[in-house]
Design an enzyme around this catalytic site. Sequence first.
Site, PDB file in Angstrom:
ATOM      1  N   HIS A 205       0.873  -1.184   0.000  1.00 19.19           N
ATOM      2  CA  HIS A 205       0.000   0.000   0.000  1.00 19.19           C
ATOM      3  C   HIS A 205       0.915   1.240   0.000  1.00 19.19           C
ATOM      4  O   HIS A 205       2.010   1.196   0.560  1.00 19.19           O
ATOM      5  CB  HIS A 205      -0.842  -0.050   1.285  1.00 19.19           C
ATOM      6  CG  HIS A 205      -1.894   0.994   1.420  1.00 19.19           C
ATOM      7  ND1 HIS A 205      -1.619   2.284   1.804  1.00 19.19           N
ATOM      8  CD2 HIS A 205      -3.234   0.940   1.223  1.00 19.19           C
ATOM      9  CE1 HIS A 205      -2.757   2.968   1.852  1.00 19.19           C
ATOM     10  NE2 HIS A 205      -3.743   2.183   1.493  1.00 19.19           N
TER      11      HIS A 205
ATOM     12  N   ASP B 126       3.115  -4.255   7.983  1.00 21.68           N
ATOM     13  CA  ASP B 126       1.870  -3.519   7.827  1.00 21.68           C
ATOM     14  C   ASP B 126       0.745  -4.524   8.036  1.00 21.68           C
ATOM     15  O   ASP B 126       0.470  -5.352   7.166  1.00 21.68           O
ATOM     16  CB  ASP B 126       1.835  -2.910   6.413  1.00 21.68           C
ATOM     17  CG  ASP B 126       0.507  -2.249   6.105  1.00 21.68           C
ATOM     18  OD1 ASP B 126      -0.438  -2.397   6.900  1.00 21.68           O
ATOM     19  OD2 ASP B 126       0.433  -1.584   5.056  1.00 21.68           O
TER      20      ASP B 126
ATOM     21  N   GLN C 152      -4.584  -4.981   7.247  1.00 24.95           N
ATOM     22  CA  GLN C 152      -5.649  -5.871   6.762  1.00 24.95           C
ATOM     23  C   GLN C 152      -5.715  -7.185   7.534  1.00 24.95           C
ATOM     24  O   GLN C 152      -6.566  -8.020   7.223  1.00 24.95           O
ATOM     25  CB  GLN C 152      -5.452  -6.175   5.262  1.00 24.95           C
ATOM     26  CG  GLN C 152      -5.584  -4.979   4.349  1.00 24.95           C
ATOM     27  CD  GLN C 152      -7.015  -4.423   4.270  1.00 24.95           C
ATOM     28  OE1 GLN C 152      -7.977  -5.098   4.607  1.00 24.95           O
ATOM     29  NE2 GLN C 152      -7.143  -3.188   3.822  1.00 24.95           N
TER      30      GLN C 152
ATOM     31  N   LYS D 183     -10.272  -0.456  10.861  1.00 23.32           N
ATOM     32  CA  LYS D 183     -10.487  -1.645  10.026  1.00 23.32           C
ATOM     33  C   LYS D 183     -10.816  -2.873  10.861  1.00 23.32           C
ATOM     34  O   LYS D 183     -10.954  -3.972  10.335  1.00 23.32           O
ATOM     35  CB  LYS D 183      -9.245  -1.913   9.170  1.00 23.32           C
ATOM     36  CG  LYS D 183      -8.961  -0.831   8.119  1.00 23.32           C
ATOM     37  CD  LYS D 183      -7.856  -1.283   7.196  1.00 23.32           C
ATOM     38  CE  LYS D 183      -7.138  -0.139   6.502  1.00 23.32           C
ATOM     39  NZ  LYS D 183      -7.870   0.410   5.377  1.00 23.32           N
TER      40      LYS D 183
ATOM     41  N   CYS E 192      -4.741   2.517  -3.620  1.00 23.83           N
ATOM     42  CA  CYS E 192      -3.448   2.984  -3.082  1.00 23.83           C
ATOM     43  C   CYS E 192      -2.339   1.983  -3.387  1.00 23.83           C
ATOM     44  O   CYS E 192      -1.481   1.691  -2.542  1.00 23.83           O
ATOM     45  CB  CYS E 192      -3.528   3.260  -1.581  1.00 23.83           C
ATOM     46  SG  CYS E 192      -4.680   4.562  -1.171  1.00 23.83           S
TER      47      CYS E 192
END
Length: 412
Positions: A123, A203, A206, A229, A369
Amino acid sequence: MSLDPQKIRADFPILHQQVNGHPLVYLDNGATSQKPRVVIDALVRYYERDNANVHRGLHALSMRATDAYEGARARVAQFIHAADPAEIIFTRGTTESINVVARSWGHAHLKPGDVVLATEFEHHSNLVPWQQAAQAAGATLRYVPLLGADGEGGLDLAALDTLLTPQVKLFAFTHISNTLGTINPAAELCRRARAVGAVTVIDAAQSVGHGPLDVREIGCDFLAFSAHKMCGPTGIGVLYGRRALLDKLAPDETGGGMVAQVTYEGATWKPAPERFEAGTPNVAGAIGLGAACDYLDSIGRAAIAAHDDALVRHAMDRLSALPGIRIIGPRVGQPRSGLVSFAFEGVHAHDVVTFANEDGIALRGGHHCNQPLMRKLGLASTSRASFYLYNTAEEVDRLVASLRKIQKFFAG
Ligand code: 7TS
């Protein structure tokens, strides 16, 4: 170990509405999730009962607010199995968390000739900060390639072995791709990076709300995620950092709350996490995030992962039967997270999203993104359906029915 999405739906007030005359089908969870009543109530309760600034008052409200804020920190530490609440820094979200590492760690450690490693499917939030950090230090940014014309092969692990030279000082990678749905073998990647002495940054935007996650089992140095999220509020997120690293790191932002001693000439810093939390923090947000952790654990994260998996298998099965569809990421039957991105021959993703909206269905269309990834795959954009614990197989079927209508319309 299964969950009942119909029962869960009762916890989410926003889901019970019509959009364009149809019951809402919310399939944009990769962008942000909806919030259960318990999280909304935690925010309201805080503002109605306990609101005060933290860490500086000796009055009842300030003590309550401080206890709740620090309680949320301890809850988040437990949620990701961090060894110590001091390893949890509250930030605005994944983007800010990664920027803190890129600026603080990057400034202190990167030199000309060093290499920062990322992957081809990051991303922008886990890519641009590393471009900036590498440029500032005169270091080089390299990318681990993605295999397959549709990115179906995942990371090229053989190339990773070649790329992981002793010059690599940091390896930043996504746990789950927000566009491909690829699940990276995080523990394995950290193990290989550690073997050349590279610091690892994950990261987890998600992944953290979608399944069990244990930072010690993974063995990462830093991990970033956003509350919004994972059923929590917007404007709050987390940077996890190993204590040994955080204590040696200078802050990237200075001001009130993070200083030990200040004179007219200079200042000294508090230890982590306060060192990285200048100014009045997002107290309500942290409390909301703590409530989201409680909520997700009351359902069971393994059950959420299994539910995501069942939905995405069902969706892959039905979608791959549509003519003229190009699904990117892992193939049918291969492991993938609960999202699917696709392109229709001759139909722009923005048209797909606009037409689906007419049927009350919320999708995302665009580059997600991931502009360099889109370019690599030769796509301008894709449409994406991303699932969560309150979605149902019937909703997937409504999506497929809507996509059939769209195809018919554009076929003329
Ligand atoms: N990393 C990944 C893998 C993401 O999916 C996102 C947001 C971010 C970082 C940034 O998170 P933020 O909370 O700091 O904004 N992804 C998406 C998406 O896929 N659609 O909208 C936002």
